[in-house]
Design a protein around this motif. Structure first.
Motif, PDB file in Angstrom:
ATOM      1  N   THR A   1       0.628  -1.801   5.778  1.00 41.71           N
ATOM      2  CA  THR A   1       0.482  -1.814   4.618  1.00 41.71           C
ATOM      3  C   THR A   1      -1.339  -0.794   3.674  1.00 41.71           C
ATOM      4  O   THR A   1      -1.386  -2.534   3.810  1.00 41.71           O
ATOM      5  CB  THR A   1       1.705  -1.357   3.292  1.00 41.71           C
ATOM      6  OG1 THR A   1       1.283  -2.706   2.513  1.00 41.71           O
ATOM      7  CG2 THR A   1       2.767  -1.811   3.533  1.00 41.71           C
TER       8      THR A   1
ATOM      9  N   THR B   1      -3.209   1.649   1.504  1.00 41.20           N
ATOM     10  CA  THR B   1      -3.545   2.506   0.583  1.00 41.20           C
ATOM     11  C   THR B   1      -5.080   3.388   0.411  1.00 41.20           C
ATOM     12  O   THR B   1      -6.177   2.407   0.574  1.00 41.20           O
ATOM     13  CB  THR B   1      -3.376   2.065  -0.594  1.00 41.20           C
ATOM     14  OG1 THR B   1      -2.733   1.614  -1.269  1.00 41.20           O
ATOM     15  CG2 THR B   1      -4.160   3.642  -2.193  1.00 41.20           C
TER      16      THR B   1
ATOM     17  N   GLY C   1       0.692  -1.612   0.008  1.00 40.69           N
ATOM     18  CA  GLY C   1       0.081  -0.219   0.129  1.00 40.69           C
ATOM     19  C   GLY C   1       0.872   1.752   0.190  1.00 40.69           C
ATOM     20  O   GLY C   1       2.290   1.464   0.112  1.00 40.69           O
ATOM     21  N   SER C   2      -0.108   2.489   0.411  1.00 38.18           N
ATOM     22  CA  SER C   2       1.321   3.724  -0.264  1.00 38.18           C
ATOM     23  C   SER C   2       1.491   4.237   1.324  1.00 38.18           C
ATOM     24  O   SER C   2       2.481   4.797   0.868  1.00 38.18           O
ATOM     25  CB  SER C   2      -0.145   4.771  -1.137  1.00 38.18           C
ATOM     26  OG  SER C   2      -1.217   5.120   0.066  1.00 38.18           O
ATOM     27  N   HIS C   3       0.994   3.233   1.841  1.00 34.54           N
ATOM     28  CA  HIS C   3       1.564   3.933   3.569  1.00 34.54           C
ATOM     29  C   HIS C   3       1.479   2.348   4.453  1.00 34.54           C
ATOM     30  O   HIS C   3       1.012   1.409   4.768  1.00 34.54           O
ATOM     31  CB  HIS C   3      -0.324   4.424   3.920  1.00 34.54           C
ATOM     32  CG  HIS C   3      -0.291   5.800   3.769  1.00 34.54           C
ATOM     33  ND1 HIS C   3      -0.271   6.708   2.057  1.00 34.54           N
ATOM     34  CD2 HIS C   3       0.280   7.330   3.832  1.00 34.54           C
ATOM     35  CE1 HIS C   3      -0.628   7.363   1.875  1.00 34.54           C
ATOM     36  NE2 HIS C   3      -0.332   8.198   3.010  1.00 34.54           N
TER      37      HIS C   3
END
Length: 79
Positions: A37, A39, A16-18
């Motif tokens: 993780t 998004t 994911g983005s985070h």
């Protein structure tokens, strides 16, 4: 003459983005720390992410429904 060979490692898994870390504690009874993780959906706030992740952990550990949040970190998943 020497030669150098570089081999690539395994392809990284989709992430994911985070990256997040969340610790919940029931004082004197137990604690859990989870991470991963994700998004978040477009327009989500930091609070939205915290509430969603807390609900996810409580769904897996119902005894943590009234737990205190001890630690929360949400960072972009990049170096």
């Amino acid at each position: 003459m020497s030669s150098s060979q570089t081999t690539a490692g395994p392809a990284p898994a989709a992430q994911g983005s985070h990256h997040w870390v969340l610790t919940l504690e029931m004082p004197g009874r137990g604690m859990t720390t989870q991470f991963g993780t994700w998004t978040p959906p477009a327009g989500a706030t930091r609070y939205d992410v915290l509430a969603t992740l807390r609900a996810h952990i409580v769904a897996q550990n119902p005894e943590m429904a009234s737990a205190n949040i001890i630690f929360f970190s949400l960072e972009p998943n990049r170096l």
